[in-house]
Motif scaffolding. Sequence first.
Motif, PDB file in Angstrom:
ATOM      1  N   LEU A  21       0.827  -1.204   0.000  1.00 38.66           N
ATOM      2  CA  LEU A  21       0.000   0.000   0.000  1.00 38.66           C
ATOM      3  C   LEU A  21       0.865   1.259   0.000  1.00 38.66           C
ATOM      4  O   LEU A  21       1.981   1.271   0.519  1.00 38.66           O
ATOM      5  CB  LEU A  21      -0.898   0.045   1.246  1.00 38.66           C
ATOM      6  N   TYR A  23       0.476   5.046   1.540  1.00 38.41           N
ATOM      7  CA  TYR A  23      -0.300   5.627   2.637  1.00 38.41           C
ATOM      8  C   TYR A  23      -0.198   7.148   2.674  1.00 38.41           C
ATOM      9  O   TYR A  23       0.479   7.692   3.544  1.00 38.41           O
ATOM     10  CB  TYR A  23       0.227   5.127   3.985  1.00 38.41           C
ATOM     11  N   VAL A  25      -0.966  10.572   4.013  1.00 38.88           N
ATOM     12  CA  VAL A  25      -1.647  11.028   5.224  1.00 38.88           C
ATOM     13  C   VAL A  25      -2.437  12.286   4.895  1.00 38.88           C
ATOM     14  O   VAL A  25      -2.136  12.988   3.933  1.00 38.88           O
ATOM     15  CB  VAL A  25      -0.669  11.223   6.401  1.00 38.88           C
ATOM     16  N   GLN A  67      -8.905   6.061   6.487  1.00 37.66           N
ATOM     17  CA  GLN A  67      -8.536   5.098   7.527  1.00 37.66           C
ATOM     18  C   GLN A  67      -7.957   5.861   8.714  1.00 37.66           C
ATOM     19  O   GLN A  67      -7.059   6.675   8.539  1.00 37.66           O
ATOM     20  CB  GLN A  67      -7.494   4.113   6.995  1.00 37.66           C
ATOM     21  N   GLU A  76      -5.382   8.568   7.105  1.00 36.33           N
ATOM     22  CA  GLU A  76      -4.636   8.319   5.882  1.00 36.33           C
ATOM     23  C   GLU A  76      -5.505   7.550   4.896  1.00 36.33           C
ATOM     24  O   GLU A  76      -6.579   7.049   5.256  1.00 36.33           O
ATOM     25  CB  GLU A  76      -3.354   7.535   6.192  1.00 36.33           C
ATOM     26  N   TRP A  78      -5.440   4.338   2.036  1.00 33.19           N
ATOM     27  CA  TRP A  78      -4.714   3.121   1.696  1.00 33.19           C
ATOM     28  C   TRP A  78      -4.872   2.890   0.198  1.00 33.19           C
ATOM     29  O   TRP A  78      -5.903   2.403  -0.260  1.00 33.19           O
ATOM     30  CB  TRP A  78      -5.236   1.932   2.487  1.00 33.19           C
TER      31      TRP A  78
END
Length: 123
Positions: A21, A23, A25, A67, A76, A78
Amino acid sequence: MELIVASGWRKFPPRLEWQPLFYPVLNQQYAEQIALDWNTKDEFSGYCGIVTAFDISNEYLKQYEIQNVGGVIHNELWIPSEKLDEFNQNIIDKIRMVNAYFGEGFKPSINTELMNELQKYQL
């Protein structure tokens, strides 16, 4: 970061085979925390934490659920590795460097453009 610079500041590099993944943010406070508290102490990160920012199509982002991975600021997305090219195509304009932190083990890059940017953050 060198790969972002090499792309003309337009895309994030492919994930490594062990990284399923990407990520991104969702707020600067969380990004600063990662950069300062983790990356400056991490050899793989070159003992350097760099905070970037970019604009991306809100319409595109609707397909990803936010998430939360801890506290209230730890939000963040994914993005599956195989979707990173598509993600990059939806970045509007360029990726920007907004802050940088340096740990004790930091060694300067041979990339002149990157070093010129990092100089703004008091090496």
